[in-house]
Scaffold this active site. Structure first.
Site, PDB file in Angstrom:
ATOM      1  N   GLU A 109       0.828  -1.205   0.000  1.00 35.94           N
ATOM      2  CA  GLU A 109       0.000   0.000   0.000  1.00 35.94           C
ATOM      3  C   GLU A 109       0.862   1.254   0.000  1.00 35.94           C
ATOM      4  O   GLU A 109       2.010   1.246   0.432  1.00 35.94           O
ATOM      5  CB  GLU A 109      -0.872   0.017   1.261  1.00 35.94           C
ATOM      6  CG  GLU A 109      -1.836  -1.125   1.332  1.00 35.94           C
ATOM      7  CD  GLU A 109      -2.062  -1.634   2.745  1.00 35.94           C
ATOM      8  OE1 GLU A 109      -3.210  -1.875   3.094  1.00 35.94           O
ATOM      9  OE2 GLU A 109      -1.073  -1.771   3.478  1.00 35.94           O
ATOM     10  N   CYS A 128       5.500  -7.500   7.321  1.00 38.27           N
ATOM     11  CA  CYS A 128       6.523  -7.003   8.244  1.00 38.27           C
ATOM     12  C   CYS A 128       6.858  -8.096   9.259  1.00 38.27           C
ATOM     13  O   CYS A 128       5.989  -8.853   9.688  1.00 38.27           O
ATOM     14  CB  CYS A 128       6.010  -5.762   8.973  1.00 38.27           C
ATOM     15  SG  CYS A 128       7.257  -5.027  10.050  1.00 38.27           S
ATOM     16  N   CYS A 153       4.566  -5.824  15.785  1.00 43.49           N
ATOM     17  CA  CYS A 153       4.096  -4.900  16.824  1.00 43.49           C
ATOM     18  C   CYS A 153       2.650  -5.273  17.185  1.00 43.49           C
ATOM     19  O   CYS A 153       1.851  -5.588  16.297  1.00 43.49           O
ATOM     20  CB  CYS A 153       4.176  -3.457  16.340  1.00 43.49           C
ATOM     21  SG  CYS A 153       5.864  -3.011  15.885  1.00 43.49           S
ATOM     22  N   GLY A 195       5.863  -2.606   6.619  1.00 45.13           N
ATOM     23  CA  GLY A 195       7.275  -2.959   6.736  1.00 45.13           C
ATOM     24  C   GLY A 195       8.061  -2.084   7.679  1.00 45.13           C
ATOM     25  O   GLY A 195       7.621  -0.998   8.064  1.00 45.13           O
ATOM     26  N   LEU A 236       9.033   4.923  19.830  1.00 51.94           N
ATOM     27  CA  LEU A 236       9.302   4.552  21.216  1.00 51.94           C
ATOM     28  C   LEU A 236       8.052   3.887  21.806  1.00 51.94           C
ATOM     29  O   LEU A 236       8.086   2.781  22.294  1.00 51.94           O
ATOM     30  CB  LEU A 236       9.708   5.792  22.018  1.00 51.94           C
ATOM     31  CG  LEU A 236      10.228   5.523  23.417  1.00 51.94           C
ATOM     32  CD1 LEU A 236      11.509   4.724  23.385  1.00 51.94           C
ATOM     33  CD2 LEU A 236      10.457   6.843  24.162  1.00 51.94           C
ATOM     34  N   CYS A 283      -2.735   0.649   8.343  1.00 56.53           N
ATOM     35  CA  CYS A 283      -1.659   0.039   7.572  1.00 56.53           C
ATOM     36  C   CYS A 283      -1.848  -1.476   7.490  1.00 56.53           C
ATOM     37  O   CYS A 283      -2.051  -2.141   8.494  1.00 56.53           O
ATOM     38  CB  CYS A 283      -0.349   0.376   8.277  1.00 56.53           C
ATOM     39  SG  CYS A 283       1.036  -0.557   7.725  1.00 56.53           S
TER      40      CYS A 283
HETATM   41  S1  SF4 Z   1       4.107  -0.888  13.270  1.00 59.67           S
HETATM   42 FE1  SF4 Z   1       5.593  -0.880  11.566  1.00 59.67          FE
HETATM   43  S2  SF4 Z   1       7.320  -2.088  12.340  1.00 59.67           S
HETATM   44 FE2  SF4 Z   1       5.561  -2.573  13.651  1.00 59.67          FE
HETATM   45  S3  SF4 Z   1       4.616  -4.413  12.712  1.00 59.67           S
HETATM   46 FE3  SF4 Z   1       3.573  -2.598  11.883  1.00 59.67          FE
HETATM   47  S4  SF4 Z   1       4.650  -2.164   9.956  1.00 59.67           S
HETATM   48 FE4  SF4 Z   1       5.986  -3.493  11.194  1.00 59.67          FE
END
Ligand code: SF4
Length: 376
Positions: A99, A121, A125, A182, A238, A355
């Site tokens: 995207e 990714c 997270c 990513g 952070l 995302c």
């Molecule tokens: S926040 Fe960023 S680094 Fe963390 S899993 Fe999602 S895309 Fe990956």
């Protein structure tokens, strides 16, 4: 894999790179010729090689035969009627989906493009849809540049911006941010190369300071970035200064301690010579309490920082946005502690806006999408 996939792509090159690549094939190309060629293909977005001032015939023929200049396929566009964000879904040659998002800036007619750096990714997270997809592969520099070029070129004909044009403003992309799917520093070389091309006068023509690279905190790469002295903007996520809590939110924190992270942030600050920016994904009841204030002053007290506060956008509902009152109270306490803040609008509150959501939707094949409907 088709023939094009085996050929180097012009969208991943600066003029110096093109001269060097041709030289390895014993073809002499001057820097002026390379600038004209790449300016035509990348900056002007032309798919032909019919230049106003063409290079020598041998150079033109070699570039046509040896290098690729095809674009990515746009599979979907979704415009958020609420805030004007436009999310693009690209299908890459191997079928991978990524995207990009066109984001209106405060100044009318100016846009930044949020770019993916990987397919999925690996960072996982806790609050991120992309993290749940896992990593398929990293993008090549040209794929990131091609994504921006497509968003930029569609801007020129987007009818929803006609009123702006009639008022004398020419819409343009003036920034790029590597904050889509990513972890950019997990694909360090390609992202830095893409940023070089995007900031080249014959490439994306975006100033280096208007290109932002975001990382979740990969310590060796932050160290390398500081050592290399890049002037792109770096934002380190952070999200919590409480080490144990940060580990549950950002698994990368289990690999690099807060002490190591602060050490490289200090190096980054020394290179930069000014306040550094840290991202803070704000989650209700999770990371706006007294414990965070105490940890911020204990762990990062020696640094001069600004926190970019970003509302969480977790489609699973596990993590909720803080209320206005909670956010305002947190900001007040941060300011009282001498920590500057900025609220970063995460945008695209509509369905599939977070995302990774659009790609996830298409992977599951659960819904048909009206491709024409996106920009209407
Ligand atoms: S926040 Fe960023 S680094 Fe963390 S899993 Fe999602 S895309 Fe990956």
């Amino acid at each position: 894999m088709n023939d094009d996939a085996a050929r180097p792509h012009l969208f991943g090159m600066t003029p110096e790179d093109l001269c060097a690549a041709l030289a390895t094939r014993r073809i002499d190309c001057s820097i002026t010729e390379a600038r004209r060629l790449l300016g035509h293909v990348i900056s002007e977005g032309r798919t032909d090689l019919v230049l106003r001032r063409p290079p020598r015939r041998a150079v033109l023929q070699a570039v046509d035969a040896l290098f690729d200049r095809e674009r990515l396929e746009v599979l979907d566009r979704v415009k958020d009627g609420h805030d004007g964000f436009v999310k693009y879904l690209f299908r890459h040659r191997d079928g991978a989906l990524t995207e990009a998002v066109r984001i209106p800036l405060e100044k009318p007619g100016r846009f930044t493009v949020c770019l993916s750096s990987q397919v999925g990714c690996a960072m996982r997270c806790a609050f991120c849809a992309t993290g749940r997809l896992g990593l398929t592969r990293s993008l090549e520099a040209w794929e990131m540049v091609a994504a921006l070029a497509t968003v930029r070129d569609e801007l020129a004909t987007d009818p929803s911006l006609d009123a702006l044009r009639e008022s004398g403003v020419t819409p343009r992309v003036s920034g790029a941010v590597f904050q889509g799917q990513g972890e950019p520093f997990h694909n360090y070389d390609a992202v830095i190369q893409a940023a070089r091309v995007l900031s080249n006068p014959c490439g994306g023509r975006i100033t280096q300071e208007a290109i932002t690279i975001s990382t979740v905190g990969l310590v060796p790469q932050i160290e390398r970035y500081a050592r290399e002295g890049h002037v792109f903007r770096l934002i380190v996520s952070l999200t919590s200064a409480v080490e144990e809590k940060r580990k549950t939110l950002l698994p990368v924190a289990g690999r690099f301690s807060m002490r190591e992270l602060v050490r490289v942030l200090r190096e980054h600050q020394a290179t930069l010579g000014k306040r550094i920016t840290l991202a803070w994904v704000l989650m209700r009841g999770v990371n706006h309490g007294e414990d965070e204030l105490e940890a911020l002053s204990r762990e990062l007290g020696e640094l001069s920082i600004r926190l970019n506060l970003i509302d969480v956008n977790d489609a699973t509902g596990t993590y909720e946005m803080a209320t206005d009152e909670e956010r305002i109270a947190f900001v007040g306490r941060l300011h009282a502690a001498g920590i500057a803040t900025q609220r970063r609008y995460s945008g695209g509150k509509s369905e599939h806006a977070a995302c990774g959501m659009l790609a996830a939707k298409h992977r599951s094949g659960s819904e048909a999408t009206n491709l024409e409907g996106g920009l209407a």
